[in-house]
Design a protein around this motif. Structure first.
Motif, PDB file in Angstrom:
ATOM      1  N   ASN A 159       0.829  -1.209   0.000  1.00  0.00           N
ATOM      2  CA  ASN A 159       0.000   0.000   0.000  1.00  0.00           C
ATOM      3  C   ASN A 159       0.861   1.254   0.000  1.00  0.00           C
ATOM      4  O   ASN A 159       0.523   2.255  -0.645  1.00  0.00           O
ATOM      5  CB  ASN A 159      -0.928   0.002   1.211  1.00  0.00           C
ATOM      6  CG  ASN A 159      -2.036  -1.029   1.092  1.00  0.00           C
ATOM      7  OD1 ASN A 159      -2.419  -1.414  -0.014  1.00  0.00           O
ATOM      8  ND2 ASN A 159      -2.552  -1.483   2.223  1.00  0.00           N
ATOM      9  N   LEU A 160       1.974   1.210   0.724  1.00  0.00           N
ATOM     10  CA  LEU A 160       2.881   2.359   0.759  1.00  0.00           C
ATOM     11  C   LEU A 160       3.427   2.649  -0.632  1.00  0.00           C
ATOM     12  O   LEU A 160       3.429   3.796  -1.096  1.00  0.00           O
ATOM     13  CB  LEU A 160       4.018   2.082   1.743  1.00  0.00           C
ATOM     14  CG  LEU A 160       5.215   3.036   1.847  1.00  0.00           C
ATOM     15  CD1 LEU A 160       6.292   2.758   0.832  1.00  0.00           C
ATOM     16  CD2 LEU A 160       4.793   4.496   1.801  1.00  0.00           C
ATOM     17  N   HIS A 174       9.162 -13.029  -2.119  1.00  0.00           N
ATOM     18  CA  HIS A 174       8.542 -13.434  -0.863  1.00  0.00           C
ATOM     19  C   HIS A 174       7.706 -12.302  -0.271  1.00  0.00           C
ATOM     20  O   HIS A 174       6.630 -12.546   0.296  1.00  0.00           O
ATOM     21  CB  HIS A 174       9.621 -13.860   0.136  1.00  0.00           C
ATOM     22  CG  HIS A 174       9.070 -14.346   1.444  1.00  0.00           C
ATOM     23  ND1 HIS A 174       8.443 -15.566   1.584  1.00  0.00           N
ATOM     24  CD2 HIS A 174       9.040 -13.761   2.681  1.00  0.00           C
ATOM     25  CE1 HIS A 174       8.056 -15.722   2.835  1.00  0.00           C
ATOM     26  NE2 HIS A 174       8.401 -14.646   3.523  1.00  0.00           N
ATOM     27  N   LEU A 175       8.185 -11.073  -0.412  1.00  0.00           N
ATOM     28  CA  LEU A 175       7.456  -9.913   0.100  1.00  0.00           C
ATOM     29  C   LEU A 175       6.358  -9.454  -0.859  1.00  0.00           C
ATOM     30  O   LEU A 175       5.587  -8.552  -0.527  1.00  0.00           O
ATOM     31  CB  LEU A 175       8.429  -8.750   0.346  1.00  0.00           C
ATOM     32  CG  LEU A 175       9.516  -8.991   1.393  1.00  0.00           C
ATOM     33  CD1 LEU A 175      10.451  -7.787   1.468  1.00  0.00           C
ATOM     34  CD2 LEU A 175       8.900  -9.268   2.760  1.00  0.00           C
ATOM     35  N   ARG A 176       6.318 -10.047  -2.044  1.00  0.00           N
ATOM     36  CA  ARG A 176       5.327  -9.729  -3.081  1.00  0.00           C
ATOM     37  C   ARG A 176       5.436  -8.268  -3.527  1.00  0.00           C
ATOM     38  O   ARG A 176       4.443  -7.604  -3.811  1.00  0.00           O
ATOM     39  CB  ARG A 176       3.916 -10.038  -2.571  1.00  0.00           C
ATOM     40  CG  ARG A 176       3.736 -11.486  -2.164  1.00  0.00           C
ATOM     41  CD  ARG A 176       2.405 -11.734  -1.508  1.00  0.00           C
ATOM     42  NE  ARG A 176       1.299 -11.542  -2.451  1.00  0.00           N
ATOM     43  CZ  ARG A 176       0.017 -11.638  -2.108  1.00  0.00           C
ATOM     44  NH1 ARG A 176      -0.312 -11.913  -0.852  1.00  0.00           N
ATOM     45  NH2 ARG A 176      -0.925 -11.451  -3.003  1.00  0.00           N
ATOM     46  N   SER A 197      10.222   4.183   9.661  1.00  0.00           N
ATOM     47  CA  SER A 197       9.749   3.141   8.753  1.00  0.00           C
ATOM     48  C   SER A 197       9.473   3.726   7.378  1.00  0.00           C
ATOM     49  O   SER A 197       9.074   4.895   7.259  1.00  0.00           O
ATOM     50  CB  SER A 197       8.466   2.513   9.312  1.00  0.00           C
ATOM     51  OG  SER A 197       7.755   1.809   8.315  1.00  0.00           O
ATOM     52  N   VAL A 198       9.643   2.920   6.334  1.00  0.00           N
ATOM     53  CA  VAL A 198       9.302   3.383   4.992  1.00  0.00           C
ATOM     54  C   VAL A 198       7.819   3.718   4.893  1.00  0.00           C
ATOM     55  O   VAL A 198       7.407   4.494   4.024  1.00  0.00           O
ATOM     56  CB  VAL A 198       9.679   2.329   3.920  1.00  0.00           C
ATOM     57  CG1 VAL A 198      11.180   2.192   3.791  1.00  0.00           C
ATOM     58  CG2 VAL A 198       9.037   0.985   4.211  1.00  0.00           C
ATOM     59  N   ARG A 199       7.023   3.166   5.786  1.00  0.00           N
ATOM     60  CA  ARG A 199       5.589   3.473   5.762  1.00  0.00           C
ATOM     61  C   ARG A 199       5.309   4.930   6.114  1.00  0.00           C
ATOM     62  O   ARG A 199       4.196   5.420   5.883  1.00  0.00           O
ATOM     63  CB  ARG A 199       4.840   2.551   6.721  1.00  0.00           C
ATOM     64  CG  ARG A 199       4.851   1.085   6.297  1.00  0.00           C
ATOM     65  CD  ARG A 199       3.861   0.275   7.104  1.00  0.00           C
ATOM     66  NE  ARG A 199       4.119   0.396   8.534  1.00  0.00           N
ATOM     67  CZ  ARG A 199       3.239   0.080   9.482  1.00  0.00           C
ATOM     68  NH1 ARG A 199       2.035  -0.336   9.146  1.00  0.00           N
ATOM     69  NH2 ARG A 199       3.559   0.188  10.753  1.00  0.00           N
TER      70      ARG A 199
END
Length: 231
Positions: free
Chosen positions: A102-103, A128-130, A219-221
């Motif tokens: 979403n980020l 793996h993290l898609r 966080s990158v978020r």
């Protein structure tokens, strides 16, 4: 023609996932074993003190241990990278926070993965993290050459070459990274910089933001809410 769309350059380890949890300790052990064999003589491995001192020297002098091994010990990069990134069960070692997809969707502009990790390992982590489908390009260490010489991050020459190849003004590039040396190099070539501190250890909250860092986020978020400071 120069592209005016924002270009996000994302690091991988300790930026998009927590490599310090299990992956970096394993890489550290693998690297030490490889260096002990490389620095040894007459079939006897070098001791831990020699390995540690050599690794520290090469890191400080060249910005990457691998470059010192290539220059002074004729190590083939592919051999070092294969040995350093050998894991019995990589997927079980990956830790990342939720909400990364979403980020990435909320950040306007193109996105490139720019990592000093080898392609196979970084591809496995991204799958793996898609996250792989949200990046237009994947630049791993094998692709970081300038004038046929390996030049991984924090090479300013490599960053300038990347800007030219992507036909984008440096000021439209935003590097998202946990490593201070690379952020400093990026600012030197004119990029905007975002420092991710979540996985830096217990002192992450007391580290002051250097002048060459435009945004410091845990966080990158948190990037989306800081867009106004990265334009």
């Amino acid at each position: 023609m120069t592209n005016t769309t924002a270009l996000w350059l994302f690091d991988l380890d300790n930026t998009l996932h927590d490599a310090s949890h299990a992956i970096f300790p394993a890489i550290h052990d693998n690297m030490n074993a490889f260096m002990a064999r490389t620095l040894g003589r007459d079939g006897v491995n070098a001791d831990a003190a020699t390995v540690d001192a050599t690794r520290e020297t090469y890191w400080r002098r060249y910005g990457a241990t691998l470059l010192g091994l290539v220059k002074h010990h004729q190590v083939r990069p592919e051999d070092f990278l294969r040995e350093a990134h050998h894991f019995d069960d990589l997927l079980s070692m990956i830790r990342a926070e939720r909400g990364l997809i979403n980020l990435l969707k909320r950040l306007p502009g193109r996105k490139i993965l720019l990592t000093n990790a080898p392609h196979r390992y970084s591809s496995d982590v991204m799958r793996h993290l898609r996250l792989q489908r949200h990046f237009g390009k994947h630049i791993s260490i094998e692709s970081m050459h300038v004038h046929r010489q390996l030049r991984p991050k924090p090479s300013r020459h490599m960053l300038r070459q990347l800007i030219a190849r992507e036909r984008v003004a440096a000021g439209r590039c935003i590097l998202v990274e946990d490593t201070i040396a690379t952020l400093k190099a990026a600012k030197w070539v004119g990029m905007r910089t975002a420092w991710v501190t979540q996985y830096l250890g217990d002192n992450r909250d007391v580290i002051k933001r250097p002048g060459y860092v435009d945004v410091k986020v845990k966080s990158v978020r948190k990037l989306a809410r800081n867009l106004h400071r990265l334009r």
